[in-house]
Scaffold this motif. Structure first.
Motif, PDB file in Angstrom:
ATOM      1  N   UNK A 203       4.026  -9.754   0.266  1.00  0.00           N
ATOM      2  CA  UNK A 203       4.469  -8.518   0.905  1.00  0.00           C
ATOM      3  C   UNK A 203       5.309  -7.660  -0.027  1.00  0.00           C
ATOM      4  N   UNK A 204       6.161  -8.271  -0.844  1.00  0.00           N
ATOM      5  CA  UNK A 204       6.974  -7.516  -1.797  1.00  0.00           C
ATOM      6  C   UNK A 204       6.106  -6.844  -2.867  1.00  0.00           C
ATOM      7  N   UNK A 205       5.099  -7.563  -3.362  1.00  0.00           N
ATOM      8  CA  UNK A 205       4.197  -6.969  -4.361  1.00  0.00           C
ATOM      9  C   UNK A 205       3.416  -5.796  -3.763  1.00  0.00           C
ATOM     10  N   UNK A 206       2.974  -5.957  -2.532  1.00  0.00           N
ATOM     11  CA  UNK A 206       2.253  -4.863  -1.877  1.00  0.00           C
ATOM     12  C   UNK A 206       3.154  -3.650  -1.688  1.00  0.00           C
ATOM     13  N   UNK A 207       4.402  -3.881  -1.312  1.00  0.00           N
ATOM     14  CA  UNK A 207       5.346  -2.778  -1.135  1.00  0.00           C
ATOM     15  C   UNK A 207       5.580  -2.024  -2.443  1.00  0.00           C
ATOM     16  N   UNK A 208       5.678  -2.747  -3.554  1.00  0.00           N
ATOM     17  CA  UNK A 208       5.859  -2.088  -4.848  1.00  0.00           C
ATOM     18  C   UNK A 208       4.658  -1.227  -5.215  1.00  0.00           C
ATOM     19  N   UNK A 209       3.464  -1.719  -4.944  1.00  0.00           N
ATOM     20  CA  UNK A 209       2.262  -0.940  -5.262  1.00  0.00           C
ATOM     21  C   UNK A 209       2.147   0.301  -4.383  1.00  0.00           C
ATOM     22  N   UNK A 210       2.486   0.173  -3.114  1.00  0.00           N
ATOM     23  CA  UNK A 210       2.433   1.327  -2.214  1.00  0.00           C
ATOM     24  C   UNK A 210       3.463   2.369  -2.617  1.00  0.00           C
ATOM     25  N   UNK A 211       4.614   1.929  -3.067  1.00  0.00           N
ATOM     26  CA  UNK A 211       5.651   2.871  -3.505  1.00  0.00           C
ATOM     27  C   UNK A 211       5.195   3.651  -4.739  1.00  0.00           C
ATOM     28  N   UNK A 212       4.483   2.990  -5.647  1.00  0.00           N
ATOM     29  CA  UNK A 212       4.020   3.669  -6.871  1.00  0.00           C
ATOM     30  C   UNK A 212       2.930   4.688  -6.562  1.00  0.00           C
ATOM     31  N   UNK A 213       1.993   4.338  -5.682  1.00  0.00           N
ATOM     32  CA  UNK A 213       0.909   5.251  -5.282  1.00  0.00           C
ATOM     33  C   UNK A 213       0.844   5.276  -3.752  1.00  0.00           C
ATOM     34  N   UNK A 214       1.698   6.044  -3.112  1.00  0.00           N
ATOM     35  CA  UNK A 214       1.773   5.961  -1.651  1.00  0.00           C
ATOM     36  C   UNK A 214       0.563   6.509  -0.928  1.00  0.00           C
ATOM     37  N   UNK A 215      -0.037   7.572  -1.434  1.00  0.00           N
ATOM     38  CA  UNK A 215      -1.137   8.214  -0.703  1.00  0.00           C
ATOM     39  C   UNK A 215      -2.488   7.987  -1.364  1.00  0.00           C
ATOM     40  N   UNK A 216      -2.555   8.257  -2.655  1.00  0.00           N
ATOM     41  CA  UNK A 216      -3.820   8.088  -3.369  1.00  0.00           C
ATOM     42  C   UNK A 216      -3.597   7.262  -4.628  1.00  0.00           C
ATOM     43  N   UNK A 217      -4.604   6.473  -4.959  1.00  0.00           N
ATOM     44  CA  UNK A 217      -4.504   5.593  -6.130  1.00  0.00           C
ATOM     45  C   UNK A 217      -5.030   6.361  -7.337  1.00  0.00           C
ATOM     46  N   UNK A 218      -4.159   7.104  -7.960  1.00  0.00           N
ATOM     47  CA  UNK A 218      -4.569   7.938  -9.093  1.00  0.00           C
ATOM     48  C   UNK A 218      -3.629   7.817 -10.293  1.00  0.00           C
ATOM     49  N   UNK A 219      -2.635   6.954 -10.188  1.00  0.00           N
ATOM     50  CA  UNK A 219      -1.737   6.708 -11.318  1.00  0.00           C
ATOM     51  C   UNK A 219      -1.766   5.238 -11.670  1.00  0.00           C
ATOM     52  N   UNK A 220      -1.778   4.962 -12.952  1.00  0.00           N
ATOM     53  CA  UNK A 220      -1.796   3.561 -13.369  1.00  0.00           C
ATOM     54  C   UNK A 220      -1.067   3.401 -14.684  1.00  0.00           C
ATOM     55  N   UNK A 221      -0.384   2.285 -14.791  1.00  0.00           N
ATOM     56  CA  UNK A 221       0.266   1.883 -16.037  1.00  0.00           C
ATOM     57  C   UNK A 221       0.001   0.396 -16.217  1.00  0.00           C
ATOM     58  N   UNK A 222       0.416  -0.131 -17.333  1.00  0.00           N
ATOM     59  CA  UNK A 222       0.219  -1.560 -17.573  1.00  0.00           C
ATOM     60  C   UNK A 222       0.965  -2.400 -16.528  1.00  0.00           C
ATOM     61  N   UNK A 223       2.151  -1.930 -16.140  1.00  0.00           N
ATOM     62  CA  UNK A 223       2.930  -2.672 -15.149  1.00  0.00           C
ATOM     63  C   UNK A 223       2.259  -2.651 -13.782  1.00  0.00           C
ATOM     64  N   UNK A 224       1.763  -1.482 -13.369  1.00  0.00           N
ATOM     65  CA  UNK A 224       1.098  -1.391 -12.067  1.00  0.00           C
ATOM     66  C   UNK A 224      -0.187  -2.212 -12.049  1.00  0.00           C
ATOM     67  N   UNK A 225      -0.921  -2.168 -13.138  1.00  0.00           N
ATOM     68  CA  UNK A 225      -2.152  -2.960 -13.210  1.00  0.00           C
ATOM     69  C   UNK A 225      -1.826  -4.453 -13.111  1.00  0.00           C
ATOM     70  N   UNK A 226      -0.768  -4.870 -13.784  1.00  0.00           N
ATOM     71  CA  UNK A 226      -0.363  -6.275 -13.750  1.00  0.00           C
ATOM     72  C   UNK A 226       0.092  -6.686 -12.343  1.00  0.00           C
ATOM     73  N   UNK A 227       0.806  -5.797 -11.654  1.00  0.00           N
ATOM     74  CA  UNK A 227       1.236  -6.095 -10.290  1.00  0.00           C
ATOM     75  C   UNK A 227       0.037  -6.274  -9.357  1.00  0.00           C
ATOM     76  N   UNK A 228      -0.951  -5.380  -9.482  1.00  0.00           N
ATOM     77  CA  UNK A 228      -2.126  -5.483  -8.632  1.00  0.00           C
ATOM     78  C   UNK A 228      -2.908  -6.767  -8.863  1.00  0.00           C
TER      79      UNK A 228
END
Length: 374
Positions: A203-228
């Protein structure tokens, strides 16, 4: 000799018109898409002359027939010298009937249009331009294209061009459901204890990903990719442990003493398996959701029905998580691909592994439940 040539020209024109109409009709029936390349204009007609910048909408539909009583004058005068019908392709200039013989000076053969490329009769419209795919004198696609105005030769489907990215809510709801499905499992099938530890971490990992891209999945970094990928890995390990423990218990006879709890446990594990595999397909097809939104990779790993038949889909269609979830569900239920085809080797191996896990889970759980109910 001139009279014989004049007699042959109308016959040749009729033959060419018949062949052209047959080609157009066959293309419409087959419903194939013509590849878009620099030799084509943005619109629905062929263009062999790069200097012709006329509006495609000004070209007349080659399937329409002009008024046969309309006057046709020689080249350089009269109505035939203006408008789209007067624009001849380079092939028209080199056609024998247009450059030699008395017919080139006057009469029907001197008129421009589709027939100008082959010498005979006057026909207005874009067919006067000869496309690179066929000989001079044959018309390009009709004005509306094979699939109507939306699918002309300049049409590029959304999944092959950059877009704003897919909505976040689909994958968020699915992952939340996978996390919730871990709570009904008995403690002996849980990977880590206490039982709430893994669901809380997910649940914490999902919350972090939603915070980074709340509406549309159009931003990515190495950290976000690793979290997903970390979230998908934890879900996979937890479900794989549950599947293994359930199968071992069923084989040894220590699991499934009553049919009701066994079916609930098996159903929860099977549904989690569907979501997890759909998540992996979604994460890796053409490099992931952000790479697909940016159109970074040309070749897909899965071919959806809308890719093969774009005329049956909206112009802005592109695969979203719901499509990959459907792919995972049908593969788990049918134990084989249905209407979505794996194209790359990794996708074929992944679907094979998912079908194997699904077969073992369903077969053993259902067999044990039926045996208990008897």
């Amino acid at each position: 000799m001139d009279s014989h040539d004049g007699q042959r020209d109308p016959d040749s024109a009729l033959i060419l018109e018949g062949i052209r109409a047959l080609h157009i009709r066959m293309d419409e029936l087959e419903g194939r898409i013509i590849p878009v390349g620099p030799a084509y204009i943005v619109g629905a007609a062929y263009l062999a002359d790069p200097s012709d910048t006329a509006d495609p909408a000004s070209h007349t539909d080659p399937t329409s027939h002009p008024d046969p009583t309309a006057p046709v004058g020689p080249v350089g005068s009269g109505p035939a010298t203006s408008g789209p019908a007067a624009t001849a392709a380079p092939a028209a200039a080199s056609a024998p009937a247009a450059t030699s013989g008395p017919a080139a000076a006057s009469g029907p053969a001197a008129a421009s249009g589709p027939a100008a490329a082959s010498g005979p009769v006057s026909r207005p419209g874009p067919a006067g331009h000869s496309g690179p795919a066929g000989p001079a004198g044959f018309a390009g696609p009709p004005g509306g294209g094979r699939f109507g105005g939306r699918f002309g030769l300049g049409f590029v489907p959304a999944w092959r061009r950059p877009t704003e990215g897919e909505a976040r809510w689909q994958v968020s709801v699915a992952v939340a459901a996978a996390v919730a499905l871990q709570f009904p499992l008995p403690g002996r099938l849980v990977l880590l204890h206490p039982d709430w530890l893994l669901p809380a971490l997910e649940g914490l990992l999902l919350l972090a990903l939603v915070t980074a891209n709340p509406r549309r999945i159009n931003r990515e970094s190495r950290a976000l990719r690793l979290l997903g990928l970390t979230l998908a890995t934890i879900l996979s390990l937890a479900n794989a442990w549950s599947v293994a423990q359930l199968i071992i218990g069923l084989v040894n006879g220590t699991e499934g003493n009553t049919a009701g709890p066994l079916l609930v446990t098996g159903g929860a594990i099977w549904l989690t398996n569907v979501i997890v595999w759909g998540l992996w397909y979604w994460e890796f097809d053409r490099g992931g959701p952000v790479a697909r939104a940016n159109a970074d990779r040309m070749y897909p790993d899965f071919q959806f029905a809308q890719m093969a038949t774009p005329q049956l889909a909206p112009p802005d269609w592109e695969p979203a998580f719901a499509d990959y979830l459907y792919l995972s569900f049908t593969n788990a239920a049918a134990f084989s691909p249905t209407d979505v085809l794996p194209l790359s080797r990794w996708s074929k191996m992944a679907m094979t592994a998912q079908a194997t896990v699904s077969i073992l889970t369903v077969a053993l759980v259902v067999a044990r439940a039926v045996n208990i109910l008897k």
